[in-house]
Design a protein around this motif. Sequence first.
Motif, PDB file in Angstrom:
ATOM      1  N   ASP A 289      23.507   0.912  10.088  1.00 55.86           N
ATOM      2  CA  ASP A 289      22.495   1.175   8.867  1.00 55.86           C
ATOM      3  C   ASP A 289      21.864   2.777   9.430  1.00 55.86           C
ATOM      4  O   ASP A 289      20.612   2.414   8.197  1.00 55.86           O
ATOM      5  N   ASP A 290      21.301   3.271   9.843  1.00 54.76           N
ATOM      6  CA  ASP A 290      20.138   4.307  10.627  1.00 54.76           C
ATOM      7  C   ASP A 290      20.951   5.274   9.280  1.00 54.76           C
ATOM      8  O   ASP A 290      21.917   5.613   9.232  1.00 54.76           O
ATOM      9  N   TYR A 291      20.240   6.312  10.052  1.00 52.36           N
ATOM     10  CA  TYR A 291      20.617   7.890   9.566  1.00 52.36           C
ATOM     11  C   TYR A 291      21.568   8.339  10.478  1.00 52.36           C
ATOM     12  O   TYR A 291      21.654   9.708  10.157  1.00 52.36           O
ATOM     13  N   ALA A 292      21.659   8.168  11.043  1.00 52.69           N
ATOM     14  CA  ALA A 292      22.484   8.370  11.846  1.00 52.69           C
ATOM     15  C   ALA A 292      23.843   8.902  11.254  1.00 52.69           C
ATOM     16  O   ALA A 292      24.548   7.575  10.519  1.00 52.69           O
ATOM     17  N   VAL A 293      25.206   9.730  11.631  1.00 54.04           N
ATOM     18  CA  VAL A 293      26.453  10.168  10.719  1.00 54.04           C
ATOM     19  C   VAL A 293      27.251   9.592  11.653  1.00 54.04           C
ATOM     20  O   VAL A 293      28.412   9.604  11.385  1.00 54.04           O
ATOM     21  N   PHE A 294      27.222   9.745  13.118  1.00 56.88           N
ATOM     22  CA  PHE A 294      28.456   9.648  13.971  1.00 56.88           C
ATOM     23  C   PHE A 294      29.495   8.195  13.708  1.00 56.88           C
ATOM     24  O   PHE A 294      29.209   7.243  13.212  1.00 56.88           O
ATOM     25  N   GLY A 295      30.488   8.971  13.289  1.00 60.88           N
ATOM     26  CA  GLY A 295      31.694   8.515  13.549  1.00 60.88           C
ATOM     27  C   GLY A 295      31.689   7.547  11.710  1.00 60.88           C
ATOM     28  O   GLY A 295      32.458   6.672  11.334  1.00 60.88           O
ATOM     29  N   LYS A 296      30.774   8.573  10.572  1.00 60.36           N
ATOM     30  CA  LYS A 296      30.394   8.100   9.296  1.00 60.36           C
ATOM     31  C   LYS A 296      31.355   9.091   8.664  1.00 60.36           C
ATOM     32  O   LYS A 296      31.576  10.408   8.890  1.00 60.36           O
ATOM     33  N   PRO A 297      31.933   8.246   7.125  1.00 53.84           N
ATOM     34  CA  PRO A 297      31.977   9.555   5.990  1.00 53.84           C
ATOM     35  C   PRO A 297      31.199  10.996   6.152  1.00 53.84           C
ATOM     36  O   PRO A 297      32.111  11.493   5.948  1.00 53.84           O
ATOM     37  N   ALA A 298      29.699  10.796   6.128  1.00 52.05           N
ATOM     38  CA  ALA A 298      28.936  11.484   5.703  1.00 52.05           C
ATOM     39  C   ALA A 298      28.751  12.395   6.744  1.00 52.05           C
ATOM     40  O   ALA A 298      29.022  13.642   6.582  1.00 52.05           O
TER      41      ALA A 298
END
Length: 309
Positions: A289-298
Amino acid sequence: MEFIKGFTYGWMSRRGDFTKPEAKESMRLLKERTNTNCVIISLAALQDGPHSTVVDYTGDHMVADEELIEMVEYAQSMDLKVMLKPTVNCKDGTWRAHINFFDLDVPCEPKWKDWFKSYTKYQMHYAEIAQRTNCDMFIVGCEMVQTERREQEWRNLIKEVRAIYKGPITYNTDKYQEGNVRWWDAVDVISSSGYYPIDDWDQQLARIESILKPFNKPFFFAEAGCPSRSNSPYIPNDWGLEGKTDMKAQADYYQVMFEKAGQKEWVKGFGLWDWKALLHDENEAFANDDYAVFGKPAEKVIYDFYLAK
């Protein structure tokens, strides 16, 4: 100025982290998965607290010079532009925006002149590395709100950095603070942290544009992003906000930010926050749930936007 399709890389990396194979793989994936063309390598020196005058950039909390140089050169070998961003944290957890001292010197109290002497030495060290490695930009500070009123000290610092580093210089002020910096004329590029509520971009962009006009300088958001957490799009700067893990909330935030800020001709790019040198397991991205976007829809939202730019 060419549009900056940027990402902050390696924040809070410690000595030895950049020597790990995973760190270079992370850099490779950053370019591949987001279509980034510029990495902002952000370093975190330490001082004891907001009223300490000693900035420590020599301990194990910093990557070694040799591994930093190697990582810069690796990024450049992939045709990535590189910005160097040496900033500072407080060991006691106080946010750097609260670093502050009396404006009038008082015996036995910590003084601005001593802090700026130490901070300038820190900046000069990395300005030399930025010059040696041909970095594309140097960021002399980040979100140091209480220090910004010390106009002459900042002008002196920038002048000293220019004696070593010959590329463009910027300073990354905090959200809402764009109008408080009186020395924008001393830098080449103006930048700020774009953590604005998802429903307030229009108002904030109009405010920032009016502040920038007299300076006639390029502007970009040196930081911007949102955690994958419910309600975070409305308070994207609050990394401690409680809420459920929410991939859609993060993706929606990026979509709106790009629709609003990314289409303004005077916004010359982003240094999105942030991409770790040592990534989480992609199979566990749904739980992050952090700012990271790796592997996420963002991640896909960012890729598509950068591709279109």
